[in-house]
Design a protein around this motif. Structure first.
Motif, mmCIF file in Angstrom:
data_model
loop_
_atom_site.group_PDB
_atom_site.id
_atom_site.type_symbol
_atom_site.label_atom_id
_atom_site.label_comp_id
_atom_site.label_asym_id
_atom_site.label_seq_id
_atom_site.Cartn_x
_atom_site.Cartn_y
_atom_site.Cartn_z
ATOM 1 N N LYS A 198 49.108 43.771 36.108
ATOM 2 C CA LYS A 198 49.636 42.468 36.505
ATOM 3 C C LYS A 198 50.238 42.532 37.905
ATOM 4 O O LYS A 198 50.061 41.609 38.718
ATOM 5 N N ARG B 97 47.358 42.559 40.392
ATOM 6 C CA ARG B 97 46.750 41.233 40.507
ATOM 7 C C ARG B 97 47.617 40.301 41.344
ATOM 8 O O ARG B 97 47.106 39.501 42.131
ATOM 9 N N ASN B 98 48.935 40.374 41.188
ATOM 10 C CA ASN B 98 49.834 39.510 41.947
ATOM 11 C C ASN B 98 49.885 39.866 43.430
ATOM 12 O O ASN B 98 50.299 39.042 44.245
ATOM 13 N N LYS C 166 42.963 36.636 43.986
ATOM 14 C CA LYS C 166 44.103 36.604 43.067
ATOM 15 C C LYS C 166 43.827 35.662 41.899
ATOM 16 O O LYS C 166 44.016 36.045 40.741
ATOM 17 N N ALA D 76 41.193 37.118 39.542
ATOM 18 C CA ALA D 76 41.702 38.229 38.736
ATOM 19 C C ALA D 76 42.637 37.722 37.640
ATOM 20 O O ALA D 76 42.596 38.206 36.500
ATOM 21 N N ILE D 77 43.459 36.737 37.943
ATOM 22 C CA ILE D 77 44.376 36.193 36.937
ATOM 23 C C ILE D 77 43.603 35.472 35.843
ATOM 24 O O ILE D 77 43.981 35.530 34.669
ATOM 25 N N GLU E 204 42.544 37.756 33.129
ATOM 26 C CA GLU E 204 43.648 38.413 32.433
ATOM 27 C C GLU E 204 43.705 38.040 30.952
ATOM 28 O O GLU E 204 44.264 38.768 30.152
#
Length: 70
Positions: A26, A29-30, A37, A40-41, A44
């Motif tokens: 996490k 990703r941030n 971004k 990728a989120i 999740e």
């Protein structure tokens, strides 16, 4: 050969390896820039099914979609 020193930090914090790995992912990703971004989120989310068992037989599974933090 893997180092055992790193394991002591997440164990000392009362975390499992899966929780530690999820937290690290996490954070990475941030740190990404857009549009990477948001892509990728969106990946999740976790998809899984749950089947309750009654009298030794599975009932109809229910599909769940959750974020790892929930």
């Amino acid at each position: 050969m893997a180092s055992t020193g790193a394991a002591s930090f997440w164990r000392a914090a009362g975390m499992t390896y899966v929780n530690y790995s999820s937290l690290c992912a996490k954070m990475v990703r941030n740190c990404l820039k857009e549009p990477h971004k948001s892509e990728a989120i969106s990946r999740e989310k976790v998809h899984y099914s749950i089947s309750k068992w009654t009298d030794g037989k599975p009932e109809k599974p229910s599909i769940r979609t959750d974020s790892p933090d929930e």
